[in-house]
Design a protein around this motif. Structure first.
Motif: not given
Lengths: 320, 320
Positions: A140-148, A271-277
Protein backbone atom coordinates in the motif's frame (compact mmCIF):
# COMPACT_ATOMS: atom_id res chain seq x y z
CA UNK A 1 8.20 -6.57 14.66
CA UNK A 2 7.82 -10.23 15.62
CA UNK A 3 9.79 -9.66 18.81
CA UNK A 4 7.03 -7.65 20.44
CA UNK A 5 4.21 -10.03 19.46
CA UNK A 6 2.91 -12.59 21.94
CA UNK A 7 4.02 -16.12 21.08
CA UNK A 8 0.55 -17.31 20.12
CA UNK A 9 0.31 -14.90 17.23
CA UNK A 10 3.85 -14.90 15.94
CA UNK A 11 3.46 -17.75 13.47
CA UNK A 12 0.35 -16.41 11.81
CA UNK A 13 1.71 -12.91 11.47
CA UNK A 14 5.03 -14.24 10.29
CA UNK A 15 3.31 -16.23 7.51
CA UNK A 16 1.40 -13.18 6.53
CA UNK A 17 4.42 -10.93 6.28
CA UNK A 18 6.72 -13.26 4.37
CA UNK A 19 4.27 -14.10 1.58
CA UNK A 20 6.42 -13.96 -1.56
CA UNK A 21 7.03 -10.44 -2.83
CA UNK A 22 4.26 -8.83 -0.82
CA UNK A 23 4.74 -6.23 1.86
CA UNK A 24 1.81 -6.32 4.24
CA UNK A 25 0.58 -3.41 6.31
CA UNK A 26 1.46 -4.21 9.90
CA UNK A 27 0.59 -2.91 13.29
CA UNK A 28 2.97 -2.62 16.26
CA UNK A 29 0.70 -3.71 19.03
CA UNK A 30 1.02 -7.12 20.72
CA UNK A 31 -2.53 -6.89 22.12
CA UNK A 32 -4.58 -6.32 19.00
CA UNK A 33 -4.77 -9.89 17.71
CA UNK A 34 -6.10 -11.17 21.02
CA UNK A 35 -9.11 -8.85 20.89
CA UNK A 36 -12.42 -10.53 20.19
CA UNK A 37 -13.63 -7.52 18.23
CA UNK A 38 -11.99 -4.31 17.06
CA UNK A 39 -14.36 -1.36 16.83
CA UNK A 40 -12.86 1.39 14.66
CA UNK A 41 -14.99 3.93 16.48
CA UNK A 42 -14.19 7.12 14.56
CA UNK A 43 -14.64 5.37 11.20
CA UNK A 44 -17.87 3.62 12.26
CA UNK A 45 -16.45 0.27 11.11
CA UNK A 46 -15.52 -2.89 13.00
CA UNK A 47 -14.21 -6.42 12.60
CA UNK A 48 -17.50 -8.04 13.66
CA UNK A 49 -19.87 -5.70 11.87
CA UNK A 50 -17.98 -5.47 8.57
CA UNK A 51 -16.11 -7.90 6.34
CA UNK A 52 -13.00 -5.75 6.10
CA UNK A 53 -10.93 -8.11 3.84
CA UNK A 54 -13.81 -8.20 1.35
CA UNK A 55 -14.45 -4.45 1.55
CA UNK A 56 -10.84 -3.26 1.47
CA UNK A 57 -8.51 -6.18 0.59
CA UNK A 58 -7.69 -4.81 -2.89
CA UNK A 59 -6.69 -1.30 -1.69
CA UNK A 60 -3.27 -0.24 -3.06
CA UNK A 61 -3.44 3.55 -2.83
CA UNK A 62 -4.68 5.57 0.11
CA UNK A 63 -5.05 9.33 -0.33
CA UNK A 64 -5.75 11.47 2.71
CA UNK A 65 -6.50 15.18 3.09
CA UNK A 66 -7.99 17.54 5.65
CA UNK A 67 -11.25 18.60 4.03
CA UNK A 68 -14.13 16.10 3.57
CA UNK A 69 -15.45 17.94 0.49
CA UNK A 70 -12.03 17.89 -1.13
CA UNK A 71 -11.60 14.15 -0.52
CA UNK A 72 -15.04 13.52 -2.01
CA UNK A 73 -14.08 15.64 -5.03
CA UNK A 74 -10.88 13.60 -5.35
CA UNK A 75 -12.89 10.36 -5.25
CA UNK A 76 -15.19 11.58 -8.03
CA UNK A 77 -12.16 12.74 -10.03
CA UNK A 78 -10.41 9.36 -9.65
CA UNK A 79 -13.62 7.58 -10.65
CA UNK A 80 -13.59 9.52 -13.91
CA UNK A 81 -9.85 9.04 -14.44
CA UNK A 82 -9.86 5.29 -13.79
CA UNK A 83 -12.92 4.84 -16.05
CA UNK A 84 -14.47 2.32 -13.70
CA UNK A 85 -17.64 0.53 -14.75
CA UNK A 86 -19.76 1.48 -11.73
CA UNK A 87 -21.75 4.71 -11.79
CA UNK A 88 -20.79 7.91 -9.96
CA UNK A 89 -23.84 7.48 -7.72
CA UNK A 90 -22.30 4.29 -6.31
CA UNK A 91 -19.52 6.32 -4.67
CA UNK A 92 -20.88 6.57 -1.16
CA UNK A 93 -19.25 7.74 2.06
CA UNK A 94 -18.22 4.46 3.74
CA UNK A 95 -18.07 6.30 7.10
CA UNK A 96 -21.51 7.88 6.69
CA UNK A 97 -22.46 6.66 10.19
CA UNK A 98 -20.06 9.20 11.72
CA UNK A 99 -19.24 12.80 10.92
CA UNK A 100 -15.65 12.61 12.21
CA UNK A 101 -14.15 11.50 8.88
CA UNK A 102 -15.40 10.60 5.41
CA UNK A 103 -14.11 7.74 3.24
CA UNK A 104 -14.64 6.76 -0.42
CA UNK A 105 -13.36 3.74 -2.35
CA UNK A 106 -12.71 3.89 -6.05
CA UNK A 107 -11.31 0.53 -7.19
CA UNK A 108 -7.87 0.20 -5.56
CA UNK A 109 -7.94 3.82 -4.32
CA UNK A 110 -9.19 4.89 -0.90
CA UNK A 111 -9.86 8.61 -0.32
CA UNK A 112 -10.21 9.69 3.33
CA UNK A 113 -10.49 13.01 5.16
CA UNK A 114 -8.52 13.59 8.35
CA UNK A 115 -9.55 17.00 9.68
CA UNK A 116 -6.98 19.55 10.80
CA UNK A 117 -3.92 19.03 12.97
CA UNK A 118 -1.76 16.24 14.36
CA UNK A 119 -4.26 14.79 16.87
CA UNK A 120 -7.06 14.62 14.30
CA UNK A 121 -4.98 12.84 11.62
CA UNK A 122 -3.43 10.60 14.29
CA UNK A 123 -6.82 9.15 15.33
CA UNK A 124 -7.69 8.51 11.68
CA UNK A 125 -4.30 6.89 10.98
CA UNK A 126 -4.53 4.52 13.96
CA UNK A 127 -7.91 3.30 12.72
CA UNK A 128 -6.97 3.32 9.02
CA UNK A 129 -3.81 1.28 9.65
CA UNK A 130 -5.80 -1.23 11.71
CA UNK A 131 -8.37 -1.37 8.91
CA UNK A 132 -5.68 -2.11 6.29
CA UNK A 133 -4.16 -4.71 8.63
CA UNK A 134 -7.47 -6.45 9.33
CA UNK A 135 -8.22 -6.33 5.58
CA UNK A 136 -4.82 -7.98 4.86
CA UNK A 137 -3.80 -5.25 2.44
CA UNK A 138 -0.35 -5.44 0.88
CA UNK A 139 1.96 -3.07 -1.00
CA UNK A 140 0.00 0.00 0.00
CA UNK A 141 1.16 3.49 -0.92
CA UNK A 142 -0.29 6.36 1.12
CA UNK A 143 -0.21 9.99 0.07
CA UNK A 144 -1.36 13.06 1.94
CA UNK A 145 -2.72 15.62 -0.55
CA UNK A 146 -3.14 18.84 1.34
CA UNK A 147 -3.04 22.61 1.42
CA UNK A 148 -0.24 24.61 3.01
CA UNK A 149 1.42 27.99 3.31
CA UNK A 150 4.43 28.38 1.03
CA UNK A 151 7.73 30.01 2.01
CA UNK A 152 9.51 31.93 -0.72
CA UNK A 153 7.70 30.18 -3.58
CA UNK A 154 4.83 31.29 -5.83
CA UNK A 155 1.30 30.60 -4.53
CA UNK A 156 -0.12 27.58 -6.33
CA UNK A 157 3.22 25.73 -6.32
CA UNK A 158 3.03 22.06 -5.34
CA UNK A 159 5.59 20.83 -2.80
CA UNK A 160 6.57 17.15 -2.56
CA UNK A 161 8.00 16.72 0.94
CA UNK A 162 11.46 15.17 1.23
CA UNK A 163 11.60 15.74 4.99
CA UNK A 164 8.85 16.57 7.48
CA UNK A 165 10.23 18.78 10.25
CA UNK A 166 8.82 20.27 13.45
CA UNK A 167 8.68 23.95 14.60
CA UNK A 168 12.35 23.73 15.50
CA UNK A 169 13.24 22.56 11.96
CA UNK A 170 14.07 19.04 13.24
CA UNK A 171 12.98 15.87 11.34
CA UNK A 172 11.24 14.32 14.33
CA UNK A 173 7.85 13.71 15.86
CA UNK A 174 7.48 13.82 19.62
CA UNK A 175 4.81 11.37 20.72
CA UNK A 176 3.56 11.55 24.29
CA UNK A 177 3.04 7.96 25.48
CA UNK A 178 1.48 7.93 28.96
CA UNK A 179 3.68 10.55 30.61
CA UNK A 180 6.79 9.91 28.53
CA UNK A 181 7.92 11.70 25.40
CA UNK A 182 9.16 9.39 22.66
CA UNK A 183 10.90 10.86 19.60
CA UNK A 184 10.08 9.22 16.25
CA UNK A 185 11.69 9.57 12.85
CA UNK A 186 9.69 11.44 10.20
CA UNK A 187 11.51 9.91 7.25
CA UNK A 188 9.38 9.56 4.12
CA UNK A 189 9.90 7.19 1.19
CA UNK A 190 12.61 8.75 -1.01
CA UNK A 191 11.88 6.64 -4.09
CA UNK A 192 8.20 7.50 -3.94
CA UNK A 193 9.01 11.22 -3.71
CA UNK A 194 11.28 10.87 -6.76
CA UNK A 195 8.63 8.94 -8.68
CA UNK A 196 6.07 11.66 -7.91
CA UNK A 197 8.51 14.38 -8.93
CA UNK A 198 9.15 12.59 -12.24
CA UNK A 199 5.38 12.44 -12.81
CA UNK A 200 5.14 16.16 -12.17
CA UNK A 201 7.59 16.92 -14.98
CA UNK A 202 4.90 15.95 -17.47
CA UNK A 203 2.54 18.60 -16.05
CA UNK A 204 3.29 22.02 -17.46
CA UNK A 205 0.37 23.94 -15.95
CA UNK A 206 1.84 24.44 -12.46
CA UNK A 207 5.27 24.26 -10.79
CA UNK A 208 6.15 21.31 -8.54
CA UNK A 209 9.23 21.14 -6.37
CA UNK A 210 10.79 18.97 -3.67
CA UNK A 211 11.46 20.57 -0.27
CA UNK A 212 11.20 20.26 3.47
CA UNK A 213 7.76 20.70 5.03
CA UNK A 214 7.28 22.17 8.49
CA UNK A 215 4.45 20.80 10.63
CA UNK A 216 3.08 23.04 13.40
CA UNK A 217 0.48 22.66 16.15
CA UNK A 218 -1.42 25.79 15.22
CA UNK A 219 -2.11 28.04 12.31
CA UNK A 220 -1.51 31.46 13.91
CA UNK A 221 1.12 31.91 16.63
CA UNK A 222 2.99 28.73 15.67
CA UNK A 223 3.29 29.78 12.04
CA UNK A 224 4.38 33.35 12.77
CA UNK A 225 1.11 34.96 11.68
CA UNK A 226 0.30 38.51 12.79
CA UNK A 227 -3.46 38.13 12.25
CA UNK A 228 -4.61 35.79 15.02
CA UNK A 229 -6.57 36.67 18.17
CA UNK A 230 -3.21 36.46 19.96
CA UNK A 231 0.11 37.76 18.70
CA UNK A 232 2.97 38.54 21.06
CA UNK A 233 5.93 38.91 18.66
CA UNK A 234 6.92 41.71 16.30
CA UNK A 235 6.52 41.71 12.52
CA UNK A 236 10.32 41.50 12.26
CA UNK A 237 10.61 38.48 14.58
CA UNK A 238 7.88 36.65 12.64
CA UNK A 239 9.51 37.33 9.29
CA UNK A 240 12.92 36.39 10.64
CA UNK A 241 11.54 32.99 11.72
CA UNK A 242 10.09 32.32 8.28
CA UNK A 243 13.34 33.34 6.61
CA UNK A 244 15.30 31.03 8.88
CA UNK A 245 12.87 28.26 7.92
CA UNK A 246 13.49 29.01 4.25
CA UNK A 247 17.25 28.90 4.79
CA UNK A 248 16.84 25.51 6.50
CA UNK A 249 15.28 24.17 3.28
CA UNK A 250 11.62 24.47 4.33
CA UNK A 251 9.31 25.39 1.44
CA UNK A 252 5.91 25.01 3.04
CA UNK A 253 4.09 24.80 6.39
CA UNK A 254 1.14 22.59 7.27
CA UNK A 255 -0.19 20.79 10.34
CA UNK A 256 -0.08 17.01 9.86
CA UNK A 257 3.08 15.82 8.08
CA UNK A 258 5.30 14.79 11.01
CA UNK A 259 2.86 12.36 12.66
CA UNK A 260 1.77 11.12 9.23
CA UNK A 261 5.38 10.32 8.28
CA UNK A 262 6.17 8.77 11.67
CA UNK A 263 3.14 6.46 11.89
CA UNK A 264 3.19 5.29 8.27
CA UNK A 265 6.89 4.50 8.51
CA UNK A 266 6.39 2.37 11.63
CA UNK A 267 3.59 0.36 9.99
CA UNK A 268 5.09 -0.47 6.60
CA UNK A 269 3.24 2.08 4.49
CA UNK A 270 5.23 3.87 1.79
CA UNK A 271 4.25 7.46 2.39
CA UNK A 272 4.45 10.81 0.62
CA UNK A 273 3.19 14.32 1.34
CA UNK A 274 2.11 16.47 -1.60
CA UNK A 275 0.68 19.89 -0.72
CA UNK A 276 -0.22 22.91 -2.76
CA UNK A 277 0.71 26.31 -1.31
CA UNK A 278 -2.16 28.82 -1.06
CA UNK A 279 0.00 31.89 -0.37
CA UNK A 280 3.62 32.97 0.06
CA UNK A 281 4.14 33.56 3.77
CA UNK A 282 7.11 35.86 3.14
CA UNK A 283 4.57 38.24 1.60
CA UNK A 284 1.36 37.87 3.62
CA UNK A 285 -0.54 36.07 6.38
CA UNK A 286 -4.11 36.01 5.10
CA UNK A 287 -5.47 33.63 2.48
CA UNK A 288 -7.48 36.06 0.38
CA UNK A 289 -7.09 34.90 -3.19
CA UNK A 290 -10.42 34.63 -5.06
CA UNK A 291 -12.42 31.49 -4.32
CA UNK A 292 -12.05 30.08 -7.85
CA UNK A 293 -8.27 30.51 -7.75
CA UNK A 294 -8.07 28.62 -4.44
CA UNK A 295 -10.32 25.87 -5.81
CA UNK A 296 -8.05 25.47 -8.85
CA UNK A 297 -4.95 25.35 -6.62
CA UNK A 298 -6.47 22.55 -4.57
CA UNK A 299 -6.97 20.42 -7.68
CA UNK A 300 -3.26 20.46 -8.47
CA UNK A 301 -2.06 17.75 -6.04
CA UNK A 302 -5.08 15.67 -7.15
CA UNK A 303 -4.01 15.96 -10.79
CA UNK A 304 -0.47 14.89 -9.96
CA UNK A 305 -1.59 11.94 -7.83
CA UNK A 306 -4.09 10.80 -10.44
CA UNK A 307 -1.27 10.77 -13.01
CA UNK A 308 0.92 8.81 -10.61
CA UNK A 309 -1.78 6.22 -9.84
CA UNK A 310 -2.65 5.75 -13.52
CA UNK A 311 1.04 5.29 -14.31
CA UNK A 312 1.39 2.68 -11.56
CA UNK A 313 -1.70 0.88 -12.87
CA UNK A 314 -0.43 1.01 -16.47
CA UNK A 315 -3.41 3.11 -17.53
CA UNK A 316 -1.61 6.25 -18.57
CA UNK A 317 -1.58 5.69 -22.33
CA UNK A 318 -5.28 4.96 -22.51
CA UNK A 319 -6.53 7.86 -20.43
CA UNK A 320 -4.09 10.72 -20.67
CA UNK B 1 -4.43 44.98 27.48
CA UNK B 2 -4.20 48.63 26.39
CA UNK B 3 -0.45 48.56 26.85
CA UNK B 4 0.15 46.32 23.86
CA UNK B 5 -2.16 48.26 21.52
CA UNK B 6 -0.76 50.78 19.05
CA UNK B 7 -1.46 54.37 20.11
CA UNK B 8 -3.90 55.06 17.29
CA UNK B 9 -6.36 52.47 18.53
CA UNK B 10 -6.02 52.86 22.26
CA UNK B 11 -8.80 55.39 22.71
CA UNK B 12 -11.42 53.46 20.77
CA UNK B 13 -10.62 50.17 22.41
CA UNK B 14 -10.43 51.83 25.80
CA UNK B 15 -13.94 53.32 25.34
CA UNK B 16 -15.17 49.96 24.30
CA UNK B 17 -13.80 48.14 27.29
CA UNK B 18 -14.88 50.58 29.97
CA UNK B 19 -18.52 50.84 28.85
CA UNK B 20 -20.45 50.68 32.10
CA UNK B 21 -20.82 47.16 33.42
CA UNK B 22 -19.94 45.44 30.18
CA UNK B 23 -17.03 43.11 29.67
CA UNK B 24 -16.08 43.05 26.00
CA UNK B 25 -14.37 40.18 24.24
CA UNK B 26 -10.86 41.32 23.48
CA UNK B 27 -7.97 40.20 21.37
CA UNK B 28 -4.30 40.39 22.33
CA UNK B 29 -2.81 41.41 19.05
CA UNK B 30 -1.54 44.95 18.40
CA UNK B 31 -1.66 44.43 14.61
CA UNK B 32 -5.26 43.41 14.09
CA UNK B 33 -6.90 46.84 14.20
CA UNK B 34 -4.58 48.21 11.54
CA UNK B 35 -5.66 45.57 9.03
CA UNK B 36 -7.82 46.84 6.21
CA UNK B 37 -9.76 43.57 6.13
CA UNK B 38 -9.80 40.49 8.33
CA UNK B 39 -10.66 37.28 6.47
CA UNK B 40 -11.72 34.55 8.92
CA UNK B 41 -10.64 31.94 6.40
CA UNK B 42 -11.72 28.73 8.15
CA UNK B 43 -15.14 30.18 9.02
CA UNK B 44 -15.69 31.63 5.53
CA UNK B 45 -16.51 35.03 7.05
CA UNK B 46 -14.78 38.41 6.89
CA UNK B 47 -14.99 42.02 8.00
CA UNK B 48 -15.55 43.34 4.46
CA UNK B 49 -17.87 40.63 3.21
CA UNK B 50 -20.08 40.38 6.30
CA UNK B 51 -21.61 42.83 8.76
CA UNK B 52 -20.32 41.03 11.83
CA UNK B 53 -21.80 43.43 14.48
CA UNK B 54 -25.23 43.03 12.90
CA UNK B 55 -24.91 39.26 12.50
CA UNK B 56 -23.37 38.47 15.89
CA UNK B 57 -23.56 41.55 18.14
CA UNK B 58 -26.20 40.02 20.44
CA UNK B 59 -24.36 36.74 21.10
CA UNK B 60 -24.09 35.96 24.84
CA UNK B 61 -23.54 32.19 24.87
CA UNK B 62 -21.15 30.27 22.66
CA UNK B 63 -21.29 26.48 22.76
CA UNK B 64 -18.58 24.49 21.03
CA UNK B 65 -18.13 20.77 20.44
CA UNK B 66 -16.16 18.43 18.18
CA UNK B 67 -18.83 16.92 15.97
CA UNK B 68 -20.69 19.05 13.39
CA UNK B 69 -23.82 16.88 13.58
CA UNK B 70 -23.90 17.18 17.37
CA UNK B 71 -23.59 20.96 17.23
CA UNK B 72 -26.41 21.12 14.68
CA UNK B 73 -28.54 18.91 16.95
CA UNK B 74 -27.75 21.24 19.85
CA UNK B 75 -28.83 24.25 17.76
CA UNK B 76 -32.16 22.60 16.92
CA UNK B 77 -32.61 21.63 20.58
CA UNK B 78 -31.92 25.20 21.77
CA UNK B 79 -34.32 26.55 19.16
CA UNK B 80 -37.04 24.39 20.66
CA UNK B 81 -36.06 25.23 24.24
CA UNK B 82 -35.89 29.00 23.71
CA UNK B 83 -39.22 28.97 21.83
CA UNK B 84 -38.01 31.46 19.28
CA UNK B 85 -40.43 32.83 16.71
CA UNK B 86 -38.46 31.87 13.60
CA UNK B 87 -38.97 28.46 12.04
CA UNK B 88 -36.58 25.53 12.38
CA UNK B 89 -35.83 25.77 8.64
CA UNK B 90 -34.27 29.19 9.24
CA UNK B 91 -31.44 27.59 11.22
CA UNK B 92 -28.78 27.44 8.54
CA UNK B 93 -25.06 26.70 8.78
CA UNK B 94 -23.47 30.17 8.79
CA UNK B 95 -20.16 28.61 7.67
CA UNK B 96 -21.76 26.64 4.82
CA UNK B 97 -19.10 27.99 2.43
CA UNK B 98 -16.46 25.87 4.15
CA UNK B 99 -16.45 22.31 5.49
CA UNK B 100 -13.84 22.99 8.18
CA UNK B 101 -16.39 23.98 10.85
CA UNK B 102 -20.15 24.50 11.08
CA UNK B 103 -21.91 27.32 12.96
CA UNK B 104 -25.53 27.97 13.93
CA UNK B 105 -27.10 30.97 15.67
CA UNK B 106 -30.19 30.63 17.81
CA UNK B 107 -31.02 34.03 19.33
CA UNK B 108 -28.17 34.85 21.74
CA UNK B 109 -26.69 31.34 21.40
CA UNK B 110 -23.97 30.39 18.93
CA UNK B 111 -23.31 26.67 18.35
CA UNK B 112 -20.03 25.82 16.60
CA UNK B 113 -18.10 22.63 15.82
CA UNK B 114 -14.34 22.50 16.33
CA UNK B 115 -13.20 19.09 15.07
CA UNK B 116 -10.86 16.92 17.12
CA UNK B 117 -7.70 17.92 18.96
CA UNK B 118 -5.86 21.01 20.16
CA UNK B 119 -4.76 22.36 16.74
CA UNK B 120 -8.25 22.04 15.25
CA UNK B 121 -10.03 23.84 18.13
CA UNK B 122 -7.23 26.43 18.27
CA UNK B 123 -7.81 27.56 14.66
CA UNK B 124 -11.54 27.84 15.34
CA UNK B 125 -10.98 29.77 18.60
CA UNK B 126 -8.62 32.32 16.99
CA UNK B 127 -11.25 33.07 14.36
CA UNK B 128 -14.23 32.90 16.73
CA UNK B 129 -12.59 35.30 19.19
CA UNK B 130 -11.81 37.72 16.36
CA UNK B 131 -15.41 37.37 15.18
CA UNK B 132 -16.77 38.22 18.67
CA UNK B 133 -14.32 41.13 18.89
CA UNK B 134 -15.23 42.53 15.47
CA UNK B 135 -18.93 42.09 16.35
CA UNK B 136 -18.37 44.03 19.62
CA UNK B 137 -19.86 41.28 21.74
CA UNK B 138 -19.91 41.70 25.50
CA UNK B 139 -20.42 39.48 28.53
CA UNK B 140 -19.96 36.29 26.55
CA UNK B 141 -19.95 32.88 28.23
CA UNK B 142 -18.37 30.03 26.28
CA UNK B 143 -18.88 26.36 27.04
CA UNK B 144 -17.32 23.32 25.42
CA UNK B 145 -19.85 20.48 25.41
CA UNK B 146 -17.96 17.36 24.46
CA UNK B 147 -17.43 13.65 24.79
CA UNK B 148 -14.64 12.07 26.82
CA UNK B 149 -13.33 8.93 28.44
CA UNK B 150 -14.12 8.71 32.14
CA UNK B 151 -11.72 7.53 34.84
CA UNK B 152 -13.27 5.64 37.71
CA UNK B 153 -16.79 6.95 37.14
CA UNK B 154 -19.87 5.38 35.55
CA UNK B 155 -20.21 5.77 31.77
CA UNK B 156 -22.75 8.48 31.01
CA UNK B 157 -21.59 10.69 33.90
CA UNK B 158 -21.17 14.37 33.06
CA UNK B 159 -17.96 16.05 34.25
CA UNK B 160 -17.73 19.82 34.78
CA UNK B 161 -14.04 20.66 34.60
CA UNK B 162 -12.53 22.59 37.49
CA UNK B 163 -9.02 22.31 36.11
CA UNK B 164 -7.76 21.36 32.64
CA UNK B 165 -4.45 19.51 32.92
CA UNK B 166 -1.95 18.10 30.42
CA UNK B 167 -0.58 14.53 30.07
CA UNK B 168 1.72 15.22 33.02
CA UNK B 169 -1.27 16.22 35.21
CA UNK B 170 -0.17 19.90 35.19
CA UNK B 171 -2.68 22.78 34.76
CA UNK B 172 -0.83 24.34 31.83
CA UNK B 173 -0.89 24.67 28.08
CA UNK B 174 2.39 24.80 26.20
CA UNK B 175 2.03 27.00 23.14
CA UNK B 176 4.79 26.95 20.54
CA UNK B 177 5.26 30.53 19.32
CA UNK B 178 7.78 30.65 16.47
CA UNK B 179 10.46 28.40 17.96
CA UNK B 180 9.77 29.24 21.60
CA UNK B 181 7.59 27.36 24.05
CA UNK B 182 5.33 29.60 26.15
CA UNK B 183 3.43 28.12 29.09
CA UNK B 184 -0.11 29.41 29.63
CA UNK B 185 -2.52 28.98 32.51
CA UNK B 186 -5.53 26.74 31.93
CA UNK B 187 -7.64 28.22 34.71
CA UNK B 188 -11.37 28.13 34.04
CA UNK B 189 -14.08 30.32 35.57
CA UNK B 190 -14.80 28.91 39.06
CA UNK B 191 -18.13 30.72 39.51
CA UNK B 192 -19.39 29.47 36.17
CA UNK B 193 -18.45 25.87 37.08
CA UNK B 194 -20.33 26.26 40.38
CA UNK B 195 -23.36 27.75 38.63
CA UNK B 196 -23.39 24.83 36.17
CA UNK B 197 -23.03 22.34 38.99
CA UNK B 198 -25.97 23.93 40.83
CA UNK B 199 -28.05 23.64 37.63
CA UNK B 200 -27.14 19.95 37.40
CA UNK B 201 -28.62 19.28 40.85
CA UNK B 202 -32.07 19.75 39.36
CA UNK B 203 -31.46 17.00 36.82
CA UNK B 204 -32.04 13.57 38.32
CA UNK B 205 -31.65 11.47 35.17
CA UNK B 206 -27.84 11.38 35.10
CA UNK B 207 -24.96 12.05 37.51
CA UNK B 208 -22.90 15.23 37.19
CA UNK B 209 -19.68 15.89 39.06
CA UNK B 210 -16.84 18.39 39.20
CA UNK B 211 -13.31 17.12 38.52
CA UNK B 212 -10.04 17.67 36.69
CA UNK B 213 -9.99 16.97 32.97
CA UNK B 214 -6.87 15.71 31.21
CA UNK B 215 -6.23 16.90 27.67
CA UNK B 216 -4.02 14.72 25.43
CA UNK B 217 -2.64 15.02 21.90
CA UNK B 218 -3.90 11.65 20.77
CA UNK B 219 -6.58 9.13 21.50
CA UNK B 220 -4.52 5.93 21.63
CA UNK B 221 -0.93 5.96 22.92
CA UNK B 222 -1.38 9.24 24.79
CA UNK B 223 -4.46 7.98 26.65
CA UNK B 224 -2.97 4.62 27.60
CA UNK B 225 -5.09 2.59 25.17
CA UNK B 226 -4.03 -0.94 24.22
CA UNK B 227 -6.10 -1.01 21.02
CA UNK B 228 -4.29 1.39 18.66
CA UNK B 229 -2.14 0.50 15.65
CA UNK B 230 0.82 1.21 17.94
CA UNK B 231 1.19 0.18 21.57
CA UNK B 232 4.58 -0.08 23.24
CA UNK B 233 3.62 -0.31 26.94
CA UNK B 234 2.18 -3.13 29.01
CA UNK B 235 -1.39 -3.45 30.22
CA UNK B 236 -0.11 -2.84 33.77
CA UNK B 237 1.77 0.34 32.85
CA UNK B 238 -1.29 1.72 31.06
CA UNK B 239 -3.60 0.99 33.97
CA UNK B 240 -1.09 2.39 36.45
CA UNK B 241 -1.04 5.68 34.50
CA UNK B 242 -4.83 5.94 34.55
CA UNK B 243 -4.92 5.16 38.29
CA UNK B 244 -2.30 7.83 38.96
CA UNK B 245 -4.45 10.24 36.94
CA UNK B 246 -7.47 9.31 39.09
CA UNK B 247 -5.46 9.88 42.27
CA UNK B 248 -4.45 13.31 40.94
CA UNK B 249 -8.15 14.23 40.75
CA UNK B 250 -8.66 13.60 37.03
CA UNK B 251 -12.10 12.24 36.20
CA UNK B 252 -12.07 12.36 32.40
CA UNK B 253 -9.79 12.60 29.36
CA UNK B 254 -10.43 14.53 26.16
CA UNK B 255 -8.37 16.39 23.56
CA UNK B 256 -9.17 20.12 23.60
CA UNK B 257 -9.65 21.51 27.12
CA UNK B 258 -6.19 22.99 27.84
CA UNK B 259 -5.95 25.24 24.79
CA UNK B 260 -9.64 26.12 25.12
CA UNK B 261 -9.13 27.24 28.74
CA UNK B 262 -5.90 29.10 27.95
CA UNK B 263 -7.18 31.06 24.95
CA UNK B 264 -10.58 31.98 26.42
CA UNK B 265 -8.94 33.19 29.62
CA UNK B 266 -6.56 35.47 27.71
CA UNK B 267 -9.40 37.04 25.72
CA UNK B 268 -11.97 37.80 28.41
CA UNK B 269 -14.34 34.91 27.80
CA UNK B 270 -15.79 33.16 30.84
CA UNK B 271 -15.24 29.53 29.97
CA UNK B 272 -16.41 26.10 31.10
CA UNK B 273 -15.88 22.53 29.91
CA UNK B 274 -18.75 20.09 30.29
CA UNK B 275 -18.16 16.60 28.87
CA UNK B 276 -20.05 13.35 29.10
CA UNK B 277 -17.98 10.19 29.59
CA UNK B 278 -18.65 7.41 27.05
CA UNK B 279 -16.81 4.65 28.94
CA UNK B 280 -14.83 4.01 32.13
CA UNK B 281 -11.20 3.76 31.11
CA UNK B 282 -10.31 1.74 34.22
CA UNK B 283 -12.48 -1.00 32.71
CA UNK B 284 -12.00 -0.84 28.94
CA UNK B 285 -10.45 0.94 25.96
CA UNK B 286 -13.07 0.51 23.25
CA UNK B 287 -16.26 2.54 22.90
CA UNK B 288 -18.72 -0.24 22.13
CA UNK B 289 -21.94 0.70 23.89
CA UNK B 290 -25.00 0.47 21.61
CA UNK B 291 -25.49 3.43 19.28
CA UNK B 292 -28.70 4.63 20.98
CA UNK B 293 -27.02 4.60 24.41
CA UNK B 294 -24.13 6.74 23.08
CA UNK B 295 -26.60 9.13 21.41
CA UNK B 296 -28.47 9.55 24.69
CA UNK B 297 -25.20 10.13 26.59
CA UNK B 298 -24.26 12.90 24.16
CA UNK B 299 -27.52 14.73 24.84
CA UNK B 300 -26.71 15.04 28.55
CA UNK B 301 -24.33 18.04 28.43
CA UNK B 302 -26.78 19.69 26.02
CA UNK B 303 -29.62 19.26 28.50
CA UNK B 304 -27.56 20.77 31.31
CA UNK B 305 -26.40 23.73 29.21
CA UNK B 306 -29.91 24.39 27.94
CA UNK B 307 -31.09 24.55 31.56
CA UNK B 308 -28.23 26.91 32.42
CA UNK B 309 -28.92 29.24 29.46
CA UNK B 310 -32.66 29.35 30.17
CA UNK B 311 -31.93 30.16 33.82
CA UNK B 312 -29.58 32.96 32.79
CA UNK B 313 -32.21 34.33 30.42
CA UNK B 314 -34.94 34.10 33.06
CA UNK B 315 -36.91 31.60 30.96
CA UNK B 316 -36.77 28.63 33.27
CA UNK B 317 -40.20 28.93 34.87
CA UNK B 318 -42.02 29.20 31.58
CA UNK B 319 -40.37 26.33 29.74
CA UNK B 320 -39.31 23.71 32.25
Amino acid sequence: MASILPASNTSMRSDRNTYVGKSFVHIKNPYLDSMDEDVLYHLDLGTKTHNLPEMFGDVKFVCVGGSPNRMKAFALFMHKELRLADSEEDIKDICAGTDRYCMYKIGPVLSISHGMGVPSISIMLHELIKLLYHARCSDVTIIRIGTSGGIGIAPGSVVITDEAVDSFFKPRFEQVILDNIVTRSTELDKELAEELFNCSKEISTFPTLIGHTMCTYDFYEGQGRLDGALCSFSREKGLDYLKRAYNAGIRNIEMESTVFAAMCRLCGLKAAVVCVTLLNRLECDQINSPHDVLVEYQKRPQLLISKFIKQRLGLLDQTS
